[in-house]
Design an enzyme around this catalytic site. Structure first.
Site, PDB file in Angstrom:
ATOM      1  CE  LYS A 163      71.098  42.250 119.345  1.00 20.29           C
ATOM      2  NZ  LYS A 163      71.525  42.356 120.726  1.00 20.29           N
TER       3      LYS A 163
HETATM    4  O1  LIG Z   1      70.982  39.241 120.393  1.00 16.25           O
HETATM    5  C1  LIG Z   1      72.151  39.324 120.722  1.00 16.25           C
HETATM    6  C2  LIG Z   1      73.239  39.282 119.737  1.00 16.25           C
HETATM    7  O2  LIG Z   1      72.846  39.644 118.486  1.00 16.25           O
HETATM    8  C3  LIG Z   1      72.574  39.486 122.125  1.00 16.25           C
HETATM    9  O3  LIG Z   1      73.192  40.748 122.297  1.00 16.25           O
HETATM   10  C4  LIG Z   1      71.439  39.331 123.137  1.00 16.25           C
HETATM   11  O4  LIG Z   1      70.592  40.442 123.088  1.00 16.25           O
HETATM   12  C5  LIG Z   1      72.029  39.118 124.500  1.00 16.25           C
HETATM   13  O5  LIG Z   1      72.793  37.949 124.536  1.00 16.25           O
HETATM   14  C6  LIG Z   1      70.996  39.142 125.615  1.00 16.25           C
HETATM   15  O6  LIG Z   1      71.687  39.455 126.799  1.00 16.25           O
HETATM   16  C7  LIG Z   1      70.213  37.914 125.813  1.00 16.25           C
HETATM   17  O7  LIG Z   1      69.434  38.002 126.937  1.00 16.25           O
HETATM   18  P1  LIG Z   1      69.753  37.252 128.322  1.00 16.25           P
HETATM   19  O8  LIG Z   1      69.102  35.912 128.231  1.00 16.25           O
HETATM   20  O9  LIG Z   1      71.240  37.162 128.487  1.00 16.25           O
HETATM   21  O10 LIG Z   1      69.135  38.142 129.362  1.00 16.25           O
END
Ligand SMILES: O=C(CO)[C@@H](O)[C@H](O)[C@H](O)[C@H](O)COP(=O)(O)O
Length: 219
Positions: free
Chosen positions: A86
């Site tokens: 990622k």
């Molecule tokens: O980017 C991806 C999937 O590829 C996610 O894992 C992403 O990092 C998460 O949904 C994060 O938790 C997003 O941040 P938040 O707004 O939920 O704090």
């Protein structure tokens, strides 16, 4: 279509994979820091790999291009088929994606809020492009056009990247992402559980079961 689980918790992941609806895992440094502040990243991800199948996205924690490439290659050794690197969206992040793609390593470009970013990531070779629903909405914008225009451009240009939508806080966000053209919503365990339930479903089941238990009692 697929659903990924947005978690690094092996116990939750194992249990929810049991439903047969999941086909991948996404994590990020914030999720791991919250769920297991003292965990060793490698050990945690190996546990996740053991209880799941499909791609497991692990986010880079370093910041320079050189460090990110080294970190990505180290993660890749944990499982050469299933680990997806990622990469946070940035100018050098695109170079990292391009270099990893040339080596046949899967990437998920993350922290994106706009179609133009997702388009660049897909052109650089990303396997997945991740759009952050909740964070776009926090800024006061509608995320649906971001998702639908990304889907349109990927299809029109024949780019193979799949759209992941993360940062989802409600069932409405999930439904909206699916309707707008997300290939894969990535959903936290509490939100995935909420998707199963509906008060009218539960009262209907209770009514049917009561009728069965009490059958014949009014004769
Ligand atoms: O980017 C991806 C999937 O590829 C996610 O894992 C992403 O990092 C998460 O949904 C994060 O938790 C997003 O941040 P938040 O707004 O939920 O704090």
């Amino acid at each position: 279509m697929a659903i990924f689980i947005d978690s690094s918790d092996p116990k939750e992941i194992q249990e929810l994979y049991g439903w047969g609806v999941l086909s991948g895992v996404t994590t990020n440094p914030l999720i791991i820091a919250r769920e297991a502040p003292d965990a060793d990243l490698g050990e945690r991800i190996r546990e996740v790999l053991k209880v799941s199948w499909g791609d497991v996205s692990v986010e880079l924690t370093t910041e320079t291009e050189k460090e990110q490439l080294e970190e990505a290659l180290a993660y890749h050794t944990w499982d050469r088929e299933r680990i997806c690197i990622k990469v946070p969206m940035s100018e050098h992040g695109l170079r990292v994606v391009h270099a990893l793609t040339k080596k046949g390593i899967k990437t998920n470009v993350t922290c994106m809020m706009a179609m133009n970013q997702a388009y660049l990531a897909a052109l650089a070779g990303a396997t997945y492009v991740s759009i952050f629903s909740g964070r776009v909405k926090d800024l006061g914008y509608d995320v649906r056009p971001v998702i639908s225009s990304t889907r349109t451009i990927l299809e029109r240009e024949g780019l193979p990247a799949k759209i992941i939508v993360g940062s989802m806080r409600s069932m409405f966000d999930v439904n909206e992402a699916l309707e707008a053209g997300a290939h894969i919503p990535t959903i936290t365990p509490p939100l995935l559980r909420k998707m199963v339930h509906h008060p009218r479903t539960e009262s209907t089941i209770a009514e049917f079961n009561n009728a069965w238990r009490n059958r014949g009692s009014k004769k």
